[in-house]
Design an enzyme around this catalytic site. Sequence first.
Site, PDB file in Angstrom:
ATOM      1  N   VAL A  11       0.788  -1.255  -0.040  1.00  0.00           N
ATOM      2  CA  VAL A  11      -0.153  -0.015  -0.067  1.00  0.00           C
ATOM      3  C   VAL A  11       0.941   1.226   0.058  1.00  0.00           C
ATOM      4  O   VAL A  11       0.779   2.363  -0.875  1.00  0.00           O
ATOM      5  CB  VAL A  11      -1.094   0.011   1.369  1.00  0.00           C
ATOM      6  CG1 VAL A  11      -1.593   1.189   1.495  1.00  0.00           C
ATOM      7  CG2 VAL A  11      -1.914  -0.963   0.973  1.00  0.00           C
ATOM      8  N   ASP A  30      10.419   3.391   6.283  1.00  0.00           N
ATOM      9  CA  ASP A  30      10.226   2.193   6.551  1.00  0.00           C
ATOM     10  C   ASP A  30      11.392   1.886   7.529  1.00  0.00           C
ATOM     11  O   ASP A  30      12.488   2.379   7.576  1.00  0.00           O
ATOM     12  CB  ASP A  30      10.402   1.185   5.141  1.00  0.00           C
ATOM     13  CG  ASP A  30       9.329  -0.108   5.590  1.00  0.00           C
ATOM     14  OD1 ASP A  30       8.353  -0.083   4.841  1.00  0.00           O
ATOM     15  OD2 ASP A  30       9.967  -0.919   6.392  1.00  0.00           O
ATOM     16  N   THR A  86      -1.209  -4.748   9.498  1.00  0.00           N
ATOM     17  CA  THR A  86      -2.254  -5.102  10.673  1.00  0.00           C
ATOM     18  C   THR A  86      -2.591  -6.460  10.606  1.00  0.00           C
ATOM     19  O   THR A  86      -3.630  -6.833  10.284  1.00  0.00           O
ATOM     20  CB  THR A  86      -3.464  -4.131  10.651  1.00  0.00           C
ATOM     21  OG1 THR A  86      -3.932  -4.050   9.125  1.00  0.00           O
ATOM     22  CG2 THR A  86      -3.211  -2.710  11.148  1.00  0.00           C
ATOM     23  N   GLU A 155      -4.402  -5.514  -5.137  1.00  0.00           N
ATOM     24  CA  GLU A 155      -2.888  -5.916  -5.716  1.00  0.00           C
ATOM     25  C   GLU A 155      -3.036  -6.242  -6.933  1.00  0.00           C
ATOM     26  O   GLU A 155      -4.031  -7.004  -7.490  1.00  0.00           O
ATOM     27  CB  GLU A 155      -2.481  -6.974  -4.584  1.00  0.00           C
ATOM     28  CG  GLU A 155      -1.798  -6.384  -3.332  1.00  0.00           C
ATOM     29  CD  GLU A 155      -1.309  -7.262  -2.586  1.00  0.00           C
ATOM     30  OE1 GLU A 155      -0.809  -8.271  -2.907  1.00  0.00           O
ATOM     31  OE2 GLU A 155      -1.457  -7.006  -1.264  1.00  0.00           O
ATOM     32  N   ASN A 210     -14.800  -5.549   2.532  1.00  0.00           N
ATOM     33  CA  ASN A 210     -13.892  -6.532   2.304  1.00  0.00           C
ATOM     34  C   ASN A 210     -14.676  -7.812   2.685  1.00  0.00           C
ATOM     35  O   ASN A 210     -14.676  -9.002   2.027  1.00  0.00           O
ATOM     36  CB  ASN A 210     -12.595  -6.614   2.894  1.00  0.00           C
ATOM     37  CG  ASN A 210     -11.428  -5.850   2.352  1.00  0.00           C
ATOM     38  OD1 ASN A 210     -11.997  -5.286   1.388  1.00  0.00           O
ATOM     39  ND2 ASN A 210     -10.262  -5.677   2.860  1.00  0.00           N
ATOM     40  N   LEU A 252     -17.942 -13.230  -9.074  1.00  0.00           N
ATOM     41  CA  LEU A 252     -18.681 -14.113  -9.313  1.00  0.00           C
ATOM     42  C   LEU A 252     -17.773 -15.093  -9.879  1.00  0.00           C
ATOM     43  O   LEU A 252     -18.284 -16.088 -10.551  1.00  0.00           O
ATOM     44  CB  LEU A 252     -19.544 -13.660  -9.992  1.00  0.00           C
ATOM     45  CG  LEU A 252     -20.869 -13.087  -9.235  1.00  0.00           C
ATOM     46  CD1 LEU A 252     -22.120 -12.691 -10.159  1.00  0.00           C
ATOM     47  CD2 LEU A 252     -21.214 -13.740  -8.052  1.00  0.00           C
ATOM     48  N   GLY A 259      -7.952 -15.267  -0.770  1.00  0.00           N
ATOM     49  CA  GLY A 259      -6.732 -15.327  -0.073  1.00  0.00           C
ATOM     50  C   GLY A 259      -6.198 -13.877  -0.147  1.00  0.00           C
ATOM     51  O   GLY A 259      -6.942 -12.871  -0.366  1.00  0.00           O
ATOM     52  N   CYS A 262      -5.347  -9.355   2.679  1.00  0.00           N
ATOM     53  CA  CYS A 262      -6.590  -8.700   3.254  1.00  0.00           C
ATOM     54  C   CYS A 262      -7.772  -9.554   3.738  1.00  0.00           C
ATOM     55  O   CYS A 262      -8.225  -9.447   4.651  1.00  0.00           O
ATOM     56  CB  CYS A 262      -6.914  -7.453   2.120  1.00  0.00           C
ATOM     57  SG  CYS A 262      -5.892  -6.423   2.012  1.00  0.00           S
TER      58      CYS A 262
END
Length: 432
Positions: A11, A30, A86, A155, A210, A252, A259, A262
């Site tokens: 992200v 970072d 997270t 992603e 999500n 769909l 997977g 997230c």
Amino acid sequence: MKVGIIGTGYVGLPTGVGLAELGNEVVCIDREPKKIDALKAGKITLYEDGLEELFHKNVKAGRIKFTTSMKEGIENADLVIIAVGTPPHPVTKEADMKYIHAAATELAEYLQGYTVIATKSTVPVGTGDDIEALISKKNPFADFDVVSLPEFLREGFAVHDFFHPDRIVVGANTEKARNVIKELYKPFEGKTQMLFVKRRSSETIKYASNAFLAIKIHYINEMANFCEKTGADITEVAKGMGLDSRIGNRFLNPGPGYGGSCFPKDTMAMSYMARQNDVDMTLINAAIAGNTKRKQQMAERILEAVKGIENPKIAVLGLAFKDGTDDCRESPAMEIVYNLLEHKANITAYDPKAMGTACQLVGDKISYADDMYSCVKDADVLAILTEWNEFKSLDLNLASTLMRHKNIVDCRNLINADEAKKSGFVYKGIGK
Ligand code: NAD
């Protein structure tokens, strides 16, 4: 605008590069020196379509810099974006807030003048209040607002989605903070819906979205199981459903389960938050349980195809959790590989982008091929686990001459079943 971004992962890095491209002065921070050294040396640390080119362009223009120093990244910033991980807590499966809390505490002492702290990480409801309290405790004189700015990028399409978001959701409790975010996204004015809501609503929107998408995937997978038993074809069924604008045709596609970094963690975190608040969320819990079972079912299908063959060789096409990325976190393909390894399977795999990241996870327990054809050579079954476009072009006649036994288990419905049969394969797709 001067923007400091904490966390240069999937992200933080595309966001930093995107904001630099819009003309902002960006400093990406970072705590991993290896990542920052690579970025400083002009090496991109993850694969995203179109990112590398934009990264070099903005580095050259001097609009984006990289550092491990919180001080350097924060002290001049008008806006600080938190984009740290997270992950699920190992025991409770709630969102583990240790990186968020550390980032908030570390940045506090370097704030100068009015600063907006925006959380792009996916965080439990009420996190904005916690960040506010942590910063005020460490630096009682800091002049700041905390905003929830959830990230909805997909992603594999991070660059595209940065410049063409479906919506921008902003959870801000003050006018001053709202205006800073409005200014940041001015280039999107008139092109994208900007939704200003309460901070807690914004934090909830991310989890609610999500979880909904995860449930949609679980639903179509269950419907695929139903089609297999009844003679219907899930591709036709999904098309018929998707033409209804209330349902929509996206998410769909039946497959080996959802997977990535997230959906699995966010559904578990949502379920945890619901339990904490005494709210029944049966749909989310069913999706979590069903998704775990789904990957086992897929592994069983592959093993079934080679039943009776001594020391079978399994060719796996696809390791990433989806196409367009090298990310293998919570990848259904990797889960299936682990499951097959528990059955002492002999696996050779190929993925166009994710061999390096997969190798970090599974090492030399499997073999890696350079292309699709060396992957299938002497195999007893071909298992297609990720929906890379490249796999659609597999020359089935050539593959059938290379393989020892002609079995395909296509967990993504990429291959035309009739063509596979014509080339002599026993073909098993999903929901057909
Ligand atoms: P990531 O693990 O790829 O990147 C996180 C980065 O933060 C790492 O490089 C880590 O070293 C760095 N970091 C951690 N603590 C730090 C600190 N105190 N100071 C400086 N750097 C620190 O994670 P990601 O996939 O980019 O996800 C980040 C957040 O965004 C998560 O909450 C995730 O749920 C959310 N999100 C991710 C996606 C996605 O597609 N990956 C999409 C939407 C939202």
